[in-house]
Design a protein around this motif. Structure first.
Motif, short mmCIF file in Angstrom:
data_model
loop_
_atom_site.label_atom_id
_atom_site.label_comp_id
_atom_site.label_asym_id
_atom_site.label_seq_id
_atom_site.Cartn_x
_atom_site.Cartn_y
_atom_site.Cartn_z
N THR A 22 0.84 -1.19 0.00
CA THR A 22 0.00 0.00 0.00
C THR A 22 0.87 1.24 0.00
O THR A 22 0.61 2.21 -0.71
N ASN A 76 -3.76 -5.53 -5.20
CA ASN A 76 -5.04 -5.53 -5.91
C ASN A 76 -6.15 -5.47 -4.87
O ASN A 76 -6.36 -6.42 -4.12
N THR A 77 -6.86 -4.37 -4.80
CA THR A 77 -7.89 -4.19 -3.77
C THR A 77 -9.28 -4.67 -4.21
O THR A 77 -10.21 -4.63 -3.42
N GLU A 78 -9.39 -5.13 -5.43
CA GLU A 78 -10.70 -5.57 -5.93
C GLU A 78 -11.37 -6.63 -5.06
O GLU A 78 -12.57 -6.52 -4.77
N LEU A 80 -11.13 -7.06 -1.90
CA LEU A 80 -11.60 -6.38 -0.69
C LEU A 80 -12.84 -5.55 -0.98
O LEU A 80 -13.77 -5.51 -0.17
N ASP A 81 -12.87 -4.91 -2.15
CA ASP A 81 -14.04 -4.13 -2.54
C ASP A 81 -15.27 -5.02 -2.65
O ASP A 81 -16.35 -4.65 -2.20
N ARG A 82 -15.10 -6.20 -3.25
CA ARG A 82 -16.24 -7.14 -3.39
C ARG A 82 -16.77 -7.57 -2.03
O ARG A 82 -17.98 -7.67 -1.83
N ALA A 84 -16.45 -5.91 0.85
CA ALA A 84 -17.05 -4.76 1.53
C ALA A 84 -18.44 -4.46 0.98
O ALA A 84 -19.37 -4.19 1.75
N THR A 85 -18.60 -4.53 -0.32
CA THR A 85 -19.90 -4.20 -0.90
C THR A 85 -20.91 -5.33 -0.75
O THR A 85 -22.11 -5.10 -0.90
N ARG A 86 -20.46 -6.50 -0.43
CA ARG A 86 -21.37 -7.64 -0.26
C ARG A 86 -22.40 -7.37 0.82
O ARG A 86 -23.55 -7.74 0.69
#
Length: 97
Positions: A22, A76-78, A80-82, A84-86
C-alpha cells in the motif's frame, strides 16, 4: 473466493506485506523482505515471504508481473471491494409525498 481473502488476511505477516505494498506498490521479493526486516523486525527467509506472497496471490490480493529478470508485486484491492460491498445495503429510497 471470500474464504481465500479472509484466510490471507488472517496472518499478521501477510497483512504487513499488504501494508508495505500500500505504501509502495510494485516491489520485488527482495524489496519486500528488506522492508519487513527494517520496519517491522521480521527476520523471515525469502522462501517464507515467497510462500506468504503465494497465498496473497491465490486470494487475488497481490498481482505479480515479470519485467526482465525481475518479478514485481502489486496490490489488488478488488477482492476487498467485493467483500465490503457484499454486506453494504443501498441507500433506502427517499419517501416522496
Amino acid at each position: 473466493m471470500a474464504d481465500d481473502v479472509f484466510k490471507a488476511l488472517a496472518d499478521p505477516t501477510r497483512r504487513r506485506i499488504l501494508d508495505e505494498l500500500t505504501e509502495r506498490d510494485g516491489q520485488t521479493l527482495f524489496e519486500i523482505c528488506t522492508r519487513l526486516v527494517t520496519k517491522h523486525g521480521l527476520g523471515l527467509s525469502r522462501q517464507a515471504i515467497s510462500q506468504h506472497l503465494a497465498v496473497l496471490e491465490s486470494a487475488g490480493l497481490v498481482l505479480s508481473r515479470r519485467q526482465g529478470r525481475y518479478k514485481f508485486h502489486d496490490l489488488n484491492t478488488e477482492p476487498l471491494d467485493r467483500i465490503a460491498t457484499r454486506w453494504l445495503r443501498p441507500d433506502p429510497p427517499e419517501n416522496t409525498p
